[in-house]
Scaffold this active site. Structure first.
Site, short mmCIF file in Angstrom:
data_model
loop_
_atom_site.label_atom_id
_atom_site.label_comp_id
_atom_site.label_asym_id
_atom_site.label_seq_id
_atom_site.Cartn_x
_atom_site.Cartn_y
_atom_site.Cartn_z
N GLY A 1 40.51 28.52 15.69
CA GLY A 1 41.18 28.05 16.91
C GLY A 1 42.69 28.49 17.64
N ARG B 1 38.23 42.83 17.81
CA ARG B 1 37.07 42.95 16.27
C ARG B 1 36.87 43.89 16.10
NH1 ARG B 1 34.22 37.16 18.61
NH2 ARG B 1 35.80 35.78 17.50
N LYS C 1 43.17 16.78 18.44
CA LYS C 1 42.74 15.20 17.86
C LYS C 1 41.80 15.39 16.38
CE LYS C 1 39.87 14.13 21.82
NZ LYS C 1 37.62 14.21 22.29
N GLY D 1 35.25 29.06 13.69
CA GLY D 1 34.06 28.10 13.49
C GLY D 1 34.27 28.29 11.50
P1 AMP Z 1 42.16 21.71 18.86
O1 AMP Z 1 40.71 22.23 19.12
O2 AMP Z 1 41.59 20.73 17.84
O3 AMP Z 1 43.42 22.39 18.02
O4 AMP Z 1 43.34 21.49 20.17
C1 AMP Z 1 43.77 21.97 20.73
C2 AMP Z 1 44.39 21.58 22.21
O5 AMP Z 1 45.63 20.58 21.62
C3 AMP Z 1 44.79 22.36 22.67
O6 AMP Z 1 44.68 23.10 24.02
C4 AMP Z 1 46.94 21.77 23.08
O7 AMP Z 1 46.71 21.84 24.69
C5 AMP Z 1 45.90 20.65 22.93
N1 AMP Z 1 47.29 19.24 22.78
C6 AMP Z 1 48.53 19.86 21.96
N2 AMP Z 1 49.30 18.71 21.74
C7 AMP Z 1 48.44 17.46 22.84
C8 AMP Z 1 49.27 16.79 23.15
N3 AMP Z 1 50.40 16.32 22.76
N4 AMP Z 1 48.74 16.06 24.50
C9 AMP Z 1 47.24 16.70 24.13
N5 AMP Z 1 47.29 17.21 23.58
C10 AMP Z 1 47.40 18.55 23.08
#
Ligand code: AMP
Length: 395
Positions: free
Chosen positions: A353, A35, A197, A376
């Site tokens: 992220g 940074r 999610k 964010g």
């Molecule tokens: P996000 O912060 O929503 O981008 O989610 C990232 C997280 O999703 C990471 O920590 C991954 O380990 C998790 N992730 C990716 N694929 C899967 C999966 N098939 N099942 C569970 N968690 C997952």
């Protein structure tokens, strides 16, 4: 858009909001100076013009004054990166700060103490913002990481500078990169959304469907879509209350002529662990007791082909549980595909992220067009929101 190059800083004091929220170890040494390096071009341009720099930043989330969050710990690291002596003042407002700013000569740098030692920073207090504003002649915002916050130093302070305010190089680059995808992206435009999610990505999907030609879906959210279409997902991650929403997204994409690409196969495991037994199977035929933790080899190939044919690429979120080596392959393959497309002339933006963490971990940072510095802030930009820190400069 007023940028740094619209100003000559000769004999001017630039009040610069930087994002020096860097990680420190137990001995208060900076463990990652990315940074600080990101702000360097802005600071050097101002010094070379014959101006001086007053740097303000937050560090962590202190409750009131707390030595362990003092920016004095980073003075040496800032000096190392910039190659210039850095003066430090133990408060960001008040007599000591005013005197230090008044006495600053062209070519010099002053770092103010952590803005968040004052609660007024995060509440966006106008009196506090005014106290900050008297320190400089020109306000420069170069902190994309906090541009989505309406804090005193990121937003409120700008109103005291009328025309004497601009974006720093880093913030300018972030804005241009997002525009290159969302406004002026050369077709075909492909977005890859992964991560855990659907619920956390729904606003992004809604916003980008008008701007893209291909939507690749991966990660944990895959399984909500597969279940919504009647597939067997075993024990994979799923949001049962979002099945209808998943069907609506697919319907909406169809109406907008966006081709949605879901994985066709998965690497499955009998536990959420790197040591679990693994296998591969069709995405909609996962046995009970097993869960999909990465995309399978056929999916890797199909996704790579779509990416190869894309001219603009946006990547947000990993395709699997990349933190565990046995389920990182799909994310790594995606990184290679994006790197190859970039080499062939596509514009690729990685932001928000965990995809940024993955890109860094697997060494793709220099092989994509741009890696965003704001988690964010990037997500909110992709959701179509105007960030308060950006609006404050434009107004
Ligand atoms: P996000 O912060 O929503 O981008 O989610 C990232 C997280 O999703 C990471 O920590 C991954 O380990 C998790 N992730 C990716 N694929 C899967 C999966 N098939 N099942 C569970 N968690 C997952």
């Amino acid at each position: 858009m007023r940028t740094l190059n619209d100003f000559n800083f000769e004999n001017k004091k630039a009040l610069i909001r930087v994002d020096f929220n860097v990680p420190l170890n137990e001995e208060f040494k900076v463990t990652d100076d990315t940074r600080i390096k990101s702000a360097k071009p802005t600071i050097i341009k101002i010094l070379e013009d014959g101006g001086s720099c007053i740097l303000m930043s937050h560090l962590g989330r202190p409750k009131g004054v707390d030595e362990s969050f003092s920016l004095k710990h980073i003075v040496n690291a800032v000096e190392d990166v910039l190659g210039v002596e850095v003066k430090f003042v133990s408060d960001c407002t008040g007599e000591e700060a005013n005197n230090a700013a008044n006495n600053l000569e062209p070519g010099q740098i002053l770092l103010l103490e952590n803005l968040r030692f004052h609660d007024e920073e995060t509440t966006g207090d106008e009196t506090f913002a005014k106290q900050l504003s008297v320190l400089g002649d020109i306000y420069v915002n170069d902190a994309f990481g906090t541009a989505h916050r309406a804090h005193a130093s990121t937003t409120k302070v700008a109103q005291f500078f009328q025309d004497n305010k601009c974006f720093g190089y880093l913030l300018e680059q972030e804005i241009k990169s997002i525009d290159k995808v969302m406004k002026t992206g050369e077709k075909p435009v492909c977005a890859i959304l992964g991560g855990a999610k659907v619920s956390s990505k729904i606003t992004i999907i809604d916003n980008i469907l008008d701007k893209i030609d291909h939507l690749i879906i991966g990660g944990g959210m895959t399984f909500t879509f597969i279940k919504a279409q009647g597939g067997n997902i075993g024990n994979s991650l799923v949001e049962d209350d979002k099945l209808k929403l998943a069907r609506e997204i697919l319907e909406k994409a169809k109406m907008k002529n966006v081709q949605v690409h879901l994985p066709v196969d998965a690497v499955i495991a009998d536990a959420f662990s790197n040591d679990a037994h693994t296998n591969t199977c069709e995405i909609n035929n996962i046995p009970d007791g097993w869960m999909g933790l990465d995309v399978g080899p056929n999916t890797e190939e199909i996704f790579a082909q779509i990416i190869k044919n894309s001219k603009t690429i946006l990547w947000n979120g990993p395709l699997g549980v990349f933190e565990m080596p046995n389920f990182a392959k799909g994310t790594i393959a995606l990184g290679y595909a994006i790197a190859d497309a970039t080499k062939e002339g596509a514009f690729s933006l990685v932001g928000g992220g965990d995809s940024v963490a993955a890109v860094k971990q697997f060494g793709f940072e220099d092989k994509v067009s741009y890696v965003s510095t704001g988690g964010g802030a990037m997500l909110e930009s992709l959701e179509g929101k105007t960030l308060p820190g950006i609006a404050a400069i434009l107004n």
